[in-house]
Design an enzyme around this catalytic site. Structure first.
Site, PDB file in Angstrom:
ATOM      1  N   HIS A  79      77.893 -56.855   2.446  1.00 31.38           N
ATOM      2  CA  HIS A  79      78.967 -56.320   3.281  1.00 31.38           C
ATOM      3  C   HIS A  79      80.306 -56.278   2.567  1.00 31.38           C
ATOM      4  O   HIS A  79      81.132 -55.409   2.841  1.00 31.38           O
ATOM      5  CB  HIS A  79      79.034 -57.076   4.599  1.00 31.38           C
ATOM      6  CG  HIS A  79      77.881 -56.679   5.437  1.00 31.38           C
ATOM      7  ND1 HIS A  79      77.890 -55.533   6.190  1.00 31.38           N
ATOM      8  CD2 HIS A  79      76.644 -57.196   5.549  1.00 31.38           C
ATOM      9  CE1 HIS A  79      76.726 -55.386   6.745  1.00 31.38           C
ATOM     10  NE2 HIS A  79      75.941 -56.384   6.388  1.00 31.38           N
TER      11      HIS A  79
ATOM     12  N   ARG B 155      78.075 -46.617  16.313  1.00 30.87           N
ATOM     13  CA  ARG B 155      76.857 -47.435  16.407  1.00 30.87           C
ATOM     14  C   ARG B 155      77.092 -48.605  17.348  1.00 30.87           C
ATOM     15  O   ARG B 155      78.131 -49.279  17.265  1.00 30.87           O
ATOM     16  CB  ARG B 155      76.465 -47.948  15.017  1.00 30.87           C
ATOM     17  CG  ARG B 155      75.157 -48.720  15.046  1.00 30.87           C
ATOM     18  CD  ARG B 155      74.693 -49.072  13.660  1.00 30.87           C
ATOM     19  NE  ARG B 155      75.511 -50.113  13.067  1.00 30.87           N
ATOM     20  CZ  ARG B 155      75.371 -50.533  11.818  1.00 30.87           C
ATOM     21  NH1 ARG B 155      74.475 -49.980  11.029  1.00 30.87           N
ATOM     22  NH2 ARG B 155      76.132 -51.490  11.343  1.00 30.87           N
TER      23      ARG B 155
ATOM     24  N   GLU C  34      65.887 -47.606   9.997  1.00 36.15           N
ATOM     25  CA  GLU C  34      66.180 -48.615   8.963  1.00 36.15           C
ATOM     26  C   GLU C  34      65.123 -49.718   8.930  1.00 36.15           C
ATOM     27  O   GLU C  34      65.307 -50.740   8.277  1.00 36.15           O
ATOM     28  CB  GLU C  34      67.590 -49.182   9.126  1.00 36.15           C
ATOM     29  CG  GLU C  34      67.888 -49.772  10.487  1.00 36.15           C
ATOM     30  CD  GLU C  34      69.323 -50.281  10.606  1.00 36.15           C
ATOM     31  OE1 GLU C  34      69.998 -50.515   9.601  1.00 36.15           O
ATOM     32  OE2 GLU C  34      69.761 -50.468  11.755  1.00 36.15           O
TER      33      GLU C  34
ATOM     34  N   ASN D  47      70.134 -49.216   3.472  1.00 32.99           N
ATOM     35  CA  ASN D  47      70.371 -50.605   3.044  1.00 32.99           C
ATOM     36  C   ASN D  47      69.300 -51.516   3.620  1.00 32.99           C
ATOM     37  O   ASN D  47      68.655 -52.287   2.903  1.00 32.99           O
ATOM     38  CB  ASN D  47      71.742 -51.107   3.519  1.00 32.99           C
ATOM     39  CG  ASN D  47      72.864 -50.202   3.092  1.00 32.99           C
ATOM     40  OD1 ASN D  47      72.734 -49.477   2.127  1.00 32.99           O
ATOM     41  ND2 ASN D  47      73.968 -50.229   3.810  1.00 32.99           N
ATOM     42  N   ASP D  48      69.127 -51.424   4.938  1.00 28.57           N
ATOM     43  CA  ASP D  48      68.104 -52.273   5.553  1.00 28.57           C
ATOM     44  C   ASP D  48      66.700 -51.737   5.286  1.00 28.57           C
ATOM     45  O   ASP D  48      65.774 -52.509   5.078  1.00 28.57           O
ATOM     46  CB  ASP D  48      68.358 -52.402   7.064  1.00 28.57           C
ATOM     47  CG  ASP D  48      69.394 -53.480   7.352  1.00 28.57           C
ATOM     48  OD1 ASP D  48      69.307 -54.563   6.734  1.00 28.57           O
ATOM     49  OD2 ASP D  48      70.303 -53.240   8.147  1.00 28.57           O
TER      50      ASP D  48
ATOM     51  N   CYS E 121      73.021 -42.778   6.144  1.00 31.49           N
ATOM     52  CA  CYS E 121      74.318 -43.454   6.202  1.00 31.49           C
ATOM     53  C   CYS E 121      74.330 -44.743   5.381  1.00 31.49           C
ATOM     54  O   CYS E 121      75.329 -45.442   5.334  1.00 31.49           O
ATOM     55  CB  CYS E 121      74.717 -43.739   7.645  1.00 31.49           C
ATOM     56  SG  CYS E 121      73.596 -44.879   8.459  1.00 31.49           S
TER      57      CYS E 121
HETATM   58  C1  PEP Z   1      71.917 -49.653   6.610  1.00 25.47           C
HETATM   59  O1  PEP Z   1      71.207 -50.621   6.888  1.00 25.47           O
HETATM   60  O2  PEP Z   1      71.656 -48.838   5.699  1.00 25.47           O
HETATM   61  C2  PEP Z   1      73.162 -49.412   7.364  1.00 25.47           C
HETATM   62  C3  PEP Z   1      73.861 -48.311   7.194  1.00 25.47           C
HETATM   63  O3  PEP Z   1      73.584 -50.372   8.225  1.00 25.47           O
HETATM   64  P1  PEP Z   1      74.319 -51.751   7.779  1.00 25.47           P
HETATM   65  O4  PEP Z   1      74.630 -51.620   6.309  1.00 25.47           O
HETATM   66  O5  PEP Z   1      75.510 -51.868   8.632  1.00 25.47           O
HETATM   67  O6  PEP Z   1      73.271 -52.767   8.065  1.00 25.47           O
HETATM   68 MG    MG Z   2      71.522 -51.728   8.759  1.00 29.10          MG
END
Ligand code: PEP
Ligand code: MG
Length: 545
Positions: A188, A332, A431, A454-455, A502
């Site tokens: 993050h 979101r 995700e 990302n997830d 995203c």
């Molecule tokens: C992701 O998981 O790719 C995402 C955009 O959400 P976050 O990074 O907030 O978990």
């Molecule tokens: Mg995520």
């Protein structure tokens, strides 16, 4: 000069002085005290207590481990009796009227950095003993506060690692750059650094912390991930030159505002911006993003000490929507849990929080919290072009349960005569591997998909996205992830709904052509990446490749 290397974030360079956020010693804020005598008495009491504790630990170490281990605590005890060390602390209290915590911190930092610079490895290790003793002494003063010290003037933030709440608590106007010993490109702090367009070098390794203290000169190159501690003149001049070139190329990119994002052979794609607060929204507009592709609403919750009320949320969402005008804003719903922990949620401690009570699961478990947010969102929908996005979906039933809560919320607003846009789109994040694999079923229930790479990468590869130690194993271009993305895109298009990406992979220039060929409709990236991406896309000719 010392050089460290980590993952570079944001194409920018920062030059400035360091501000170290130390987790263990989070209470060394500088306070001015009135009564130096009383503060010295506090110190003496803490010293006696610390010695007592060390004697006990030493005795335990001697019976349970070995002599060498016990000797470490001898060294700690010796330090607590060291006249030079103590005299320095006392002097800062007597002469400067500083609180004991701060006097200890300053003295220990100075001594630790002297040790850290020594050639002899054993002596270098004494630096951590000094810090350890200082921590104990501060704890014995009994004023440990949870609030870590924060910089008040422009600084390069250095830490072992930063949690989302620690990161959001910082005054962004004084953050020149982030450098962390741990942390990966999808952590993050990385996302925040990108969204702020400020450089960062993450996962530079633990050795970095050993030679660090507040106020040292540092250069952070977000392009290469290099960190120069106490830079020499040659390096400083070279990086200053590079900084100038980067700002020139930024000026060139600004000329792309108002232009289309279209490949040479006519493939058009939308580029939206990710956001987490109002200044990200301003950055999205300044960089001519086509909208907000992901607004992480959890930042509203992370910044507050208690659940934000419906009114607070409504005002915040309305402000974002009004600011963006006709442009789409994909907001979101709450995605907390896992690494985004919030005290007032009183979440149970879990063995595997990334696989635990988070995001949509938490919202369905706590319908009152969820309903408050949904009411605020639907109320705000009357003031702009809103889409609602659900995080961490794994099943049809999660979507169905959410949709029925949405209907309930809309019905109650209707009864109360409160305006809202009944056509507000409801989309889901893809995700989790499960969501991608049943994306044909999910596409029939929703208005759009947003792929959170990302997830998705974390769960497909079974590799913690926070862990820099896994970098050598983490293949961010892994076919398994790309296969699931392709599957989700095809299922979305078959059902006639749009799909965007995203996650951080949306900025990956290596995959750009792959995504364009798959027919991705939107990419949502940190605002500072919108124009660089538009620039690259406008030079691509898919018919040639
Ligand atoms: C992701 O998981 O790719 C995402 C955009 O959400 P976050 O990074 O907030 O978990
Ligand atoms: Mg995520």
């Amino acid at each position: 000069m010392k050089t460290f290397h980590g993952k570079g974030i944001s194409n920018a360079i920062a030059i400035g002085s360091t501000f170290v956020i130390s987790k263990q010693r989070s209470d060394a804020l500088r306070l001015q005290i009135d009564d130096a005598e009383a503060e010295l008495a506090r110190l003496d009491k803490a010293l006696a207590l610390a010695k007592e504790q060390l004697q006990e630990i030493r005795d335990i170490a001697l019976t349970e481990t070995d002599d060498a281990h016990a000797q470490i605590f001898d060294v700690h005890q010796m330090l607590l009796s060291d006249e030079t060390f103590l005299a320095s602390i006392r002097k800062l209290i007597e002469k400067r009227h500083w609180n004991a915590e701060y006097a200890i911190t300053l003295t220990a930092d100075e001594l630790a950095s002297q040790f850290a610079l020594m050639d002899d490895e054993i002596l270098r290790e004494r630096a951590s003993d000094v810090k350890d003793v200082a921590n104990r002494l501060i704890t014995c003063l009994g004023t440990s506060k949870k609030e870590p010290p924060k910089p008040t003037s422009p600084s390069i933030i250095c830490a072992e690692d930063l949690t989302p709440s620690e990161t959001v608590a910082l005054d962004k106007h004084v953050v020149l750059a982030f450098v962390t010993a741990k942390g990966s490109a999808t952590s993050h702090v990385a996302i925040l650094a990108k969204s702020m367009g400020i450089p960062a070098a993450l996962g530079v390794g633990d050795a970095f912390l050993g030679s660090l203290q507040n106020g040292m000169q540092m250069i952070v190159d977000g392009v290469t991930g290099e960190v120069f501690l106490d830079p020499d003149d040659e390096t400083r001049n070279r990086l200053l030159q590079k900084q100038k070139e980067l700002s020139k190329s930024m000026e060139r990119l600004l000329l792309l505002r108002g232009k289309e994002t279209k490949t040479i052979d006519g493939n058009q794609i939308k580029i939206l911006a990710n956001a987490g607060n109002l200044s990200d929204v301003e950055a999205a507009l300044a960089n001519d993003a086509d909208g907000i592709g992901l607004f992480r609403s959890e930042f509203l919750y992370l910044e507050s000490d208690d659940y934000p009320s419906e009114e607070q949320q409504f005002n915040a969402y309305r402000q974002i929507l009004e600011r963006m005008g006709d442009k789409e804003v994909i907001l979101r719903t709450l995605d907390v849990g896992a690494d985004k922990r919030i005290d007032y949620f009183h979440l149970e401690k879990e063995e595997n929080p990334a696989l635990g009570m988070r995001a949509i699961r938490l919202c369905l478990k706590r319908p009152e919290v969820f309903k408050t947010q949904l009411r605020a969102l639907y109320r705000a929908s009357a003031y702009g072009n809103l889409s609602i996005l659900l995080p961490m979906i794994t099943s049809v039933s999660e979507v169905e349960r959410t949709k029925s809560i949405c209907e309930e919320v809309k019905l109650s607003l209707q009864k109360e005569g409160i305006p809202f846009n009944d056509k507000t789109r409801l989309g889901i994040m893809i995700e989790t591997p499960a969501a991608a694999l049943i994306s044909d079923q999910l596409a029939r229930l929703t208005d759009f998909f947003s792929i959170g790479t990302n997830d998705l990468t974390q769960y497909v590869l079974a590799m913690d996205r926070q862990s820099a130690g896994l970098d050598e194993f983490r293949d961010v271009h892994h076919d398994a992830v790309l296969y699931l993305i392709k599957m989700a895109v095809e299922n979305a298009h078959r059902a006639g709904i749009p799909v965007g990406i995203c996650g951080e992979l949306a900025t990956d220039e290596v995959l750009l052509k792959t995504f364009l060929r798959m027919g991705i409709d939107e990419l949502s990236v940190s605002a500072s990446y919108v124009l660089p991406l538009r620039d690259v896309i406008r030079k691509i000719d898919l018919s040639n490749a």
